[in-house]
Design an enzyme around this catalytic site. Structure first.
Site, PDB file in Angstrom:
ATOM      1  N   THR A  25       0.834  -1.196   0.000  1.00  0.00           N
ATOM      2  CA  THR A  25       0.000   0.000   0.000  1.00  0.00           C
ATOM      3  C   THR A  25       0.867   1.243   0.000  1.00  0.00           C
ATOM      4  O   THR A  25       2.008   1.203   0.460  1.00  0.00           O
ATOM      5  CB  THR A  25      -0.948   0.025   1.237  1.00  0.00           C
ATOM      6  OG1 THR A  25      -1.772   1.202   1.162  1.00  0.00           O
ATOM      7  CG2 THR A  25      -0.200   0.041   2.559  1.00  0.00           C
ATOM      8  N   ASN A  27      -0.644   3.943   1.303  1.00  0.00           N
ATOM      9  CA  ASN A  27      -1.484   4.745   2.196  1.00  0.00           C
ATOM     10  C   ASN A  27      -1.064   4.532   3.664  1.00  0.00           C
ATOM     11  O   ASN A  27      -1.343   3.494   4.253  1.00  0.00           O
ATOM     12  CB  ASN A  27      -2.948   4.326   1.957  1.00  0.00           C
ATOM     13  CG  ASN A  27      -3.931   5.161   2.756  1.00  0.00           C
ATOM     14  OD1 ASN A  27      -3.675   5.522   3.886  1.00  0.00           O
ATOM     15  ND2 ASN A  27      -5.065   5.443   2.143  1.00  0.00           N
ATOM     16  N   GLU A  54      -4.072  -1.036 -10.698  1.00  0.00           N
ATOM     17  CA  GLU A  54      -5.483  -1.049 -10.283  1.00  0.00           C
ATOM     18  C   GLU A  54      -6.360  -0.998 -11.518  1.00  0.00           C
ATOM     19  O   GLU A  54      -6.403   0.004 -12.215  1.00  0.00           O
ATOM     20  CB  GLU A  54      -5.785   0.128  -9.347  1.00  0.00           C
ATOM     21  CG  GLU A  54      -5.412  -0.190  -7.922  1.00  0.00           C
ATOM     22  CD  GLU A  54      -5.959   0.780  -6.873  1.00  0.00           C
ATOM     23  OE1 GLU A  54      -6.955   1.482  -7.145  1.00  0.00           O
ATOM     24  OE2 GLU A  54      -5.380   0.816  -5.782  1.00  0.00           O
ATOM     25  N   ASP A  85      -8.316  -3.315  -1.142  1.00  0.00           N
ATOM     26  CA  ASP A  85      -9.009  -2.240  -1.821  1.00  0.00           C
ATOM     27  C   ASP A  85     -10.255  -1.918  -1.009  1.00  0.00           C
ATOM     28  O   ASP A  85     -10.902  -2.821  -0.477  1.00  0.00           O
ATOM     29  CB  ASP A  85      -9.385  -2.645  -3.257  1.00  0.00           C
ATOM     30  CG  ASP A  85      -9.573  -1.407  -4.122  1.00  0.00           C
ATOM     31  OD1 ASP A  85      -8.604  -0.646  -4.288  1.00  0.00           O
ATOM     32  OD2 ASP A  85     -10.704  -1.176  -4.586  1.00  0.00           O
ATOM     33  N   ALA A  86     -10.556  -0.620  -0.905  1.00  0.00           N
ATOM     34  CA  ALA A  86     -11.702  -0.222  -0.081  1.00  0.00           C
ATOM     35  C   ALA A  86     -12.463   0.892  -0.766  1.00  0.00           C
ATOM     36  O   ALA A  86     -11.930   1.578  -1.643  1.00  0.00           O
ATOM     37  CB  ALA A  86     -11.216   0.248   1.283  1.00  0.00           C
ATOM     38  N   PHE A 161      -7.876   9.391   7.574  1.00  0.00           N
ATOM     39  CA  PHE A 161      -7.546   9.834   6.212  1.00  0.00           C
ATOM     40  C   PHE A 161      -8.820   9.775   5.378  1.00  0.00           C
ATOM     41  O   PHE A 161      -9.869   9.325   5.852  1.00  0.00           O
ATOM     42  CB  PHE A 161      -6.452   8.929   5.618  1.00  0.00           C
ATOM     43  CG  PHE A 161      -6.912   7.506   5.379  1.00  0.00           C
ATOM     44  CD1 PHE A 161      -7.371   7.101   4.136  1.00  0.00           C
ATOM     45  CD2 PHE A 161      -6.902   6.580   6.422  1.00  0.00           C
ATOM     46  CE1 PHE A 161      -7.809   5.793   3.929  1.00  0.00           C
ATOM     47  CE2 PHE A 161      -7.338   5.273   6.213  1.00  0.00           C
ATOM     48  CZ  PHE A 161      -7.799   4.879   4.965  1.00  0.00           C
ATOM     49  N   ASP A 164     -12.789   9.902   6.311  1.00  0.00           N
ATOM     50  CA  ASP A 164     -12.994   9.747   7.758  1.00  0.00           C
ATOM     51  C   ASP A 164     -13.723  10.923   8.426  1.00  0.00           C
ATOM     52  O   ASP A 164     -14.567  10.684   9.292  1.00  0.00           O
ATOM     53  CB  ASP A 164     -11.657   9.490   8.474  1.00  0.00           C
ATOM     54  CG  ASP A 164     -11.227   8.031   8.368  1.00  0.00           C
ATOM     55  OD1 ASP A 164     -12.057   7.194   7.958  1.00  0.00           O
ATOM     56  OD2 ASP A 164     -10.064   7.726   8.694  1.00  0.00           O
ATOM     57  N   LYS A 184     -11.130   3.473  16.016  1.00  0.00           N
ATOM     58  CA  LYS A 184     -11.609   3.248  14.635  1.00  0.00           C
ATOM     59  C   LYS A 184     -11.583   1.750  14.337  1.00  0.00           C
ATOM     60  O   LYS A 184     -12.497   1.212  13.701  1.00  0.00           O
ATOM     61  CB  LYS A 184     -10.760   4.033  13.619  1.00  0.00           C
ATOM     62  CG  LYS A 184     -11.232   3.827  12.177  1.00  0.00           C
ATOM     63  CD  LYS A 184     -10.462   4.625  11.140  1.00  0.00           C
ATOM     64  CE  LYS A 184     -10.872   4.200   9.729  1.00  0.00           C
ATOM     65  NZ  LYS A 184     -10.083   4.817   8.661  1.00  0.00           N
ATOM     66  N   ARG A 190     -11.934  -2.145   7.440  1.00  0.00           N
ATOM     67  CA  ARG A 190     -10.570  -2.663   7.297  1.00  0.00           C
ATOM     68  C   ARG A 190     -10.232  -3.575   8.472  1.00  0.00           C
ATOM     69  O   ARG A 190      -9.688  -4.672   8.289  1.00  0.00           O
ATOM     70  CB  ARG A 190      -9.583  -1.478   7.232  1.00  0.00           C
ATOM     71  CG  ARG A 190      -8.128  -1.859   7.178  1.00  0.00           C
ATOM     72  CD  ARG A 190      -7.286  -0.709   6.688  1.00  0.00           C
ATOM     73  NE  ARG A 190      -7.829  -0.206   5.433  1.00  0.00           N
ATOM     74  CZ  ARG A 190      -8.563   0.904   5.332  1.00  0.00           C
ATOM     75  NH1 ARG A 190      -8.794   1.663   6.378  1.00  0.00           N
ATOM     76  NH2 ARG A 190      -9.068   1.256   4.160  1.00  0.00           N
TER      77      ARG A 190
END
Ligand code: ITT
Length: 208
Positions: A25, A27, A54, A85-86, A161, A164, A184, A190
């Site tokens: 990732t 991120n 992707e 992936d989200a 991020f 959120d 969270k 996730r």
């Protein structure tokens, strides 16, 4: 349990530490959440910020699977990797932005989404995550997680991020951005997907 693995299985496969997974990732926010969770399972997750393809699809499962298989082939299946992936799916927008969440976040941003929902009472939405494990010994496994909630009327909080600051999970008043990483993780899509993944991995190991 005949498919239980022993340490030697990994050593034969040149994997030095069976407690380490590589999360592909770019991120940092995702990575922080997954590391916090992994600790509880005695697992170490390293960030692998390498190129991944992707594809465009309206199914995030297909996107995650394609990326994971592509990376696994590229590294010749030498180490266990996870690709996730989200997306955010908003009911009143027929599931938009969904698989296009990353692009929509960059282009429309939080305020763009809030504008699209201006005057709309139905604020229901959910996040979905699909995590794909490509393991040199255990093969391919897919894990999913969903969190239902609603879109706030204005952004709140500075943590997390992406979307959120405008997402409030069911059972909470705060947005994800107002919660700590571990709070969270009590709710998030996730955390649900990765908890399943970590439990599955743990169930494959015999106690040394
Ligand atoms: P990767 O390198 O892991 O692909 P990414 O940021 O591109 O990181 P995704 O494509 O999976 O991640 O996610 C798409 C977007 O959906 C992401 O950029 C966020 O804007 C949003 N998103 C996903 N999970 C989120 C979460 O937990 N909180 C807020 N926004 C999230």
């Amino acid at each position: 349990m005949e498919d239980m693995l022993k340490k030697e299985d990994f050593e034969n496969n040149n994997i030095i530490d069976m407690n380490v997974l590589y999360f592909v990732t770019g991120n940092q926010g995702k990575y922080r959440e997954v590391v916090e969770l992994a600790r509880k399972y005695g697992l170490v997750v390293e960030m692998l910020n390498i190129e991944k393809i992707e594809i465009q699809s309206d199914d995030i499962r297909e996107i995650a699977l394609f990326s994971a298989r592509w990376v696994a082939a590229k590294i010749r299946r030498k180490i266990p990797i996870v690709v996730e992936d989200a997306g955010l799916f908003i009911e009143a927008l027929n599931g938009f932005p969904g698989p296009y969440s990353s692009y929509v976040y960059k282009t429309l941003g939080l305020n763009g989404i809030l504008k699209l929902l201006d005057g709309i009472e139905n604020r229901r939405a959910y996040f979905r995550a699909v995590a794909v494990l490509e393991h040199p010994v255990l093969g391919e496994q897919v894990f999913e997680g969903i969190v239902y909630g609603r879109i706030a009327h204005y952004p709140r909080g500075t943590g997390g991020f992406g979307f959120d600051p405008i997402f409030v999970p069911e059972g909470e008043e705060k947005t994800f951005a107002e919660l700590s990483v571990s709070d969270k993780n009590k709710y998030s899509h996730r955390a649900r997907a990765f908890r399943n993944l970590f439990e599955w991995i743990r169930s494959r190991f015999s106690k040394a």
